[in-house]
Design a protein around this motif. Structure first.
Motif, PDB file in Angstrom:
ATOM      1  N   PHE A 218      15.521  -3.170  -7.533  1.00  0.00           N
ATOM      2  CA  PHE A 218      15.360  -3.044  -6.073  1.00  0.00           C
ATOM      3  C   PHE A 218      13.873  -3.018  -5.702  1.00  0.00           C
ATOM      4  O   PHE A 218      13.454  -3.668  -4.744  1.00  0.00           O
ATOM      5  CB  PHE A 218      16.059  -1.773  -5.588  1.00  0.00           C
ATOM      6  N   TYR A 219      13.111  -2.282  -6.468  1.00  0.00           N
ATOM      7  CA  TYR A 219      11.676  -2.191  -6.165  1.00  0.00           C
ATOM      8  C   TYR A 219      10.994  -3.550  -6.348  1.00  0.00           C
ATOM      9  O   TYR A 219      10.098  -3.926  -5.578  1.00  0.00           O
ATOM     10  CB  TYR A 219      11.019  -1.156  -7.069  1.00  0.00           C
ATOM     11  N   ARG A 220      11.433  -4.290  -7.349  1.00  0.00           N
ATOM     12  CA  ARG A 220      10.887  -5.637  -7.553  1.00  0.00           C
ATOM     13  C   ARG A 220      11.144  -6.505  -6.324  1.00  0.00           C
ATOM     14  O   ARG A 220      10.262  -7.224  -5.864  1.00  0.00           O
ATOM     15  CB  ARG A 220      11.517  -6.258  -8.798  1.00  0.00           C
ATOM     16  N   GLU A 221      12.390  -6.414  -5.832  1.00  0.00           N
ATOM     17  CA  GLU A 221      12.739  -7.203  -4.657  1.00  0.00           C
ATOM     18  C   GLU A 221      11.978  -6.715  -3.433  1.00  0.00           C
ATOM     19  O   GLU A 221      11.522  -7.510  -2.609  1.00  0.00           O
ATOM     20  CB  GLU A 221      14.245  -7.082  -4.428  1.00  0.00           C
ATOM     21  N   LEU A 222      11.799  -5.416  -3.325  1.00  0.00           N
ATOM     22  CA  LEU A 222      11.101  -4.842  -2.174  1.00  0.00           C
ATOM     23  C   LEU A 222       9.633  -5.258  -2.149  1.00  0.00           C
ATOM     24  O   LEU A 222       9.070  -5.525  -1.078  1.00  0.00           O
ATOM     25  CB  LEU A 222      11.218  -3.312  -2.231  1.00  0.00           C
ATOM     26  N   LEU A 223       9.021  -5.338  -3.313  1.00  0.00           N
ATOM     27  CA  LEU A 223       7.585  -5.649  -3.377  1.00  0.00           C
ATOM     28  C   LEU A 223       7.285  -7.137  -3.454  1.00  0.00           C
ATOM     29  O   LEU A 223       6.113  -7.523  -3.495  1.00  0.00           O
ATOM     30  CB  LEU A 223       6.955  -4.957  -4.599  1.00  0.00           C
ATOM     31  N   GLY A 224       8.287  -7.955  -3.485  1.00  0.00           N
ATOM     32  CA  GLY A 224       8.028  -9.385  -3.460  1.00  0.00           C
ATOM     33  C   GLY A 224       8.454 -10.108  -4.697  1.00  0.00           C
ATOM     34  O   GLY A 224       8.542 -11.329  -4.704  1.00  0.00           O
ATOM     35  N   GLY A 225       8.696  -9.414  -5.773  1.00  0.00           N
ATOM     36  CA  GLY A 225       9.270  -9.990  -6.961  1.00  0.00           C
ATOM     37  C   GLY A 225       8.400 -10.958  -7.716  1.00  0.00           C
ATOM     38  O   GLY A 225       8.906 -11.856  -8.377  1.00  0.00           O
ATOM     39  N   THR A 226       7.062 -10.868  -7.633  1.00  0.00           N
ATOM     40  CA  THR A 226       6.167 -11.757  -8.382  1.00  0.00           C
ATOM     41  C   THR A 226       5.265 -10.932  -9.278  1.00  0.00           C
ATOM     42  O   THR A 226       5.026  -9.739  -9.036  1.00  0.00           O
ATOM     43  CB  THR A 226       5.299 -12.600  -7.427  1.00  0.00           C
TER      44      THR A 226
END
Length: 760
Positions: A218-226
């Motif tokens: 979820f945090y990866r998706e929240l922060l942009g995932g790059t």
């Protein structure tokens, strides 16, 4: 035109504008100092203002980036908090439902219904991706039933921290640390609630195992995932234990440093805030925003890497530098070049000012010379008549000396001293009138000038220091050394009087060339001798008359007014010019322009004296030509006392008739000429002067010695061209006697004995 850099004083240039009869137009002033200060101020402003602007913009940009980073972390941590709160609320609801499901059942009752309860737990927890397993543990920590396996494996958590904490009523352990789950078989952290028996005692634990990877995703998706994200997300217990973290890095710690600002904030019970810290988890300086998740012992923490912020700021600063300083550097170069050009312009202006000042003073001196011609003629006439009087007095004093006037030595000595003073004054007057004969010779100034140092020191006195600056390769010049020496003495004496309290007298010599196209009254190569003092200077009205004969500012009886006029006349008669610059309080500079000599300086050769035979020469037959009867009488008497036979005539016409008659008699009878030598004045009344007489004598007898006497310089060159001996009036009788003795020896050596022509 080339010249040394003349800088006596700038004020002298203004005073030089008023020399002579005409007043020169004022030279426009150039305030180079103000222009230089202005350019320097512009350069400073061009450097400082862009620097201040860039500094302000960089500071504002950094603050803006910090504010943006803080705002981004606050917004992100708020979203993460809401997500975590929903997850934990759902878990709490799930735990409550399971507690209700097992209410009234003991450990044995739950085991008896394990299959049904397992199915219900699987149905309840299977729809949530974050849930790894739902389990029920008995009073002693033994696993009673789980959604993951049926039948439940023999597992006990009786010694696990979260079980012990729940049994003992510690709220922190409602959320456990991350562990490897015995039931789930993966990394999880548990949220659990205690079960109570009907009597209210501890009956066991209902636990929901949550996957940290769910939060990481979820945090990866929240922060942009790059990759290479500037932000991080962390789920952490209130004791600092890390439950979830993104992005993960190998070997990262499992707890927040106890001495970090965030740990201090948790200890203080702060529910939300922003802090700066060095993260031991991310290994970087961070801007950290944190929020407490509901009533759970959990915080969500969002960090922004300071290195990423600084890198973006540096990139922006580089663009700002290029956009601001590229034109600024061009402007700096323009101003710097302007400063260099201003320096060159100032130097050229100084040279032009010096040249203009020199030109004005030379032109003024040239006009002065034309103006003084009439006065010079008058002074010359007076000096000529005065010369004759001195000749009469000198001849009679010599007669008295030779006749041995007893008891009159004191009186005759006084008369001789007065004669010398009068002769010196006459020479000065004739020099001012341009009628004093010059004995020009080629002089190497770089050798002659240092030899005159002692003479100049004596003239300057003890209070004035002497500085000599003779340039390299100074041209030789053709001058009368005695007159040059007198000119330097006159200038040095004036400088001494202008510096009663002491000062500096500087003598400089350089080469200079005047070209006709430059508009100078002089043309050709000259040696410039500059004599500068640091005295009181001259007022404009005094400067305008400085070269005027008989003009003096000294007290009565202290000056003759012939010093600077002698300097001016000497330079002009030498083929050059003298110029003067001065101003009150700025000192005085006198510049002598003397023509360059074409031949090399003569080398002194010892004079070999002739041998005497011991016999006294016989007297000569002298034809004396003198229009002044008293001068003629005195000279005749002296010559007779020397043993010579004198025939005196009053003008050249009479002398020429006598010589012509004697020449015809000689041609007719072969008799010798009646005279051995002719002694004649040049300036006489009648149709012929002394030079005409000498030329006529040379026409019929080239061997007859002729001695001419003159006080006029303009007649000297012509007299020498006739190849005769010349004496400058007033002359010393001893010099005439020596000259006549030389003629006697020449006649004796040629076989023409004067004794053969003696008249008895």
């Amino acid at each position: 035109m080339t010249q040394d850099r003349f800088d006596p004083r700038r004020a002298s240039r203004r005073s030089a504008e008023r020399q002579g009869d005409a007043v020169f137009p004022a030279v426009p002033e150039q305030n180079f100092h103000v222009r230089r200060i202005t350019l320097i101020a512009l350069l400073v402003a061009a450097v400082v203002l862009p620097c201040l602007y860039v500094a302000a913009m960089a500071f504002n940009d950094l603050r803006s980036r910090e504010a943006d980073a803080t705002d981004m972390t606050l917004r992100t941590v708020r979203v993460a908090e809401e997500h975590a709160l929903k997850v934990f609320d759902m878990n709490e609801t799930l735990d409550t439902r399971i507690v209700d499901l097992t209410e009234g059942l003991g450990d044995d009752g739950i085991r008896a219904r394990e299959a049904a309860i397992h199915q219900k737990l699987r149905t309840m927890g299977g729809g949530y991706p974050q849930v790894a397993a739902v389990s029920i543990f008995g009073r002693d920590g033994a696993l009673l039933v789980t959604s993951r396996f049926y039948p439940a494996p023999p597992v006990s958590i009786g010694d696990r921290d979260d079980f012990v904490g729940l049994r003992e009523g510690r709220d922190l352990e409602h959320v456990s640390k991350v562990m490897s789950g015995h039931v789930a078989g993966e990394q999880v952290f548990n949220t659990g609630v205690e079960r109570r028996a009907p009597d209210g005692t501890f009956a066991g634990v209902v636990s929901v195992a949550l996957r940290p990877s769910y939060f990481d995703a979820f945090y990866r998706e929240l922060l942009g995932g790059t990759d290479g994200l500037p932000m991080t997300m962390t789920l952490v217990r209130t004791d600092g234990a890390v439950l979830a973290h993104y992005p993960r890095r190998p070997g990262e710690p499992n707890a927040v440093a106890a001495d970090s600002p965030f740990a201090e904030a948790m200890k203080e019970g702060r529910r939300a805030g922003v802090t700066r810290m060095r993260s031991n988890i991310d290994g970087d300086n961070m801007i950290v925003a944190f929020r407490h998740v509901g009533s759970y012992p959990v915080y969500v923490m969002c960090g922004y890497r300071a290195s990423a912020m600084w890198a973006a700021w540096y990139r922006h600063l580089a663009v700002l530098f290029l956009s601001i300083f590229t034109p600024s550097v061009a402007l700096w170069c323009v101003i710097w070049l302007s400063l260099r050009r201003l320096g060159a312009e100032e130097e050229a202006w100084e040279r032009w000012q010096a040249e203009a000042s020199m030109r004005r003073s030379i032109e003024s001196a040239y006009r002065q010379s034309r103006k003084m011609e009439a006065l010079g003629t008058l002074v010359g006439s007076v000096a000529h008549d005065f010369n004759n009087l001195l000749m009469i007095l000198s001849a009679n004093v010599q007669i008295a000396r030779r006749r041995g006037a007893n008891g009159l030595d004191r009186e005759l000595s006084a008369m001789e001293r007065a004669l010398k003073s009068g002769q010196s004054l006459t020479r000065q007057l004739l020099g001012v009138a341009r009628k004093q004969p010059l004995r020009n010779e080629t002089v190497a100034l770089d050798r002659w000038l240092p030899a005159s140092r002692d003479l100049l020191r004596a003239s300057l006195g003890a209070k004035v220091s002497l500085v000599m600056d003779v340039g390299v390769g100074i041209w030789p010049m053709r001058v009368d050394v005695a007159e040059l020496e007198l000119a330097l003495i006159n200038i040095a004496v004036n400088a001494r009087d202008a510096m009663p309290n002491g000062g500096r007298f500087t003598v400089r010599a350089t080469n200079i060339t005047f070209r006709h196209e430059d508009g100078f009254p002089l043309t050709g190569d000259f040696v410039q001798v500059s004599l500068e003092d640091t005295g009181v200077g001259m007022a404009p009205e005094v400067l305008a008359r400085a070269f005027e004969p008989l003009f003096t500012t000294k007290a009565k009886g202290m000056g003759t007014g012939l010093g600077l006029p002698q300097v001016f006349a000497f330079c002009e008669r030498s083929g050059g010019l003298a110029a003067i610059d001065s101003a009150v309080g700025a000192g005085t500079s006198v510049r002598l322009y003397l023509p360059r000599a074409t031949e090399a300086p003569a080398v002194d050769v010892p004079v070999e004296t002739g041998t005497e035979d011991g016999s006294a020469p016989h007297g000569l037959r002298i034809l004396l030509v003198e229009d002044n009867e008293e001068v003629a009488a005195g000279t005749e008497a002296l010559l007779q006392m020397m043993g010579h036979h004198v025939t005196c005539v009053l003008n050249a016409d009479m002398a020429l008739r006598l010589l012509d008659d004697g020449h015809r008699q000689h041609s007719r009878t072969g008799e010798p000429l009646p005279f051995d030598v002719v002694l004649s004045d040049i300036h006489m009344p009648g149709s012929l002067n002394g030079i005409d007489l000498a030329e006529a004598i040379r026409a019929f007898d080239a061997t007859l010695p002729v001695i001419l006497v003159t006080g006029y310089a303009e007649e000297l060159d012509r007299a020498r061209q006739v190849n005769v001996r010349v004496l400058s009036k007033p002359f010393d009788i001893a010099l005439l006697e020596s000259l006549l003795q030389g003629i006697q020896r020449e006649l004796a050596q040629s076989g023409l004995d004067p004794a053969a022509h003696q008249v008895q």
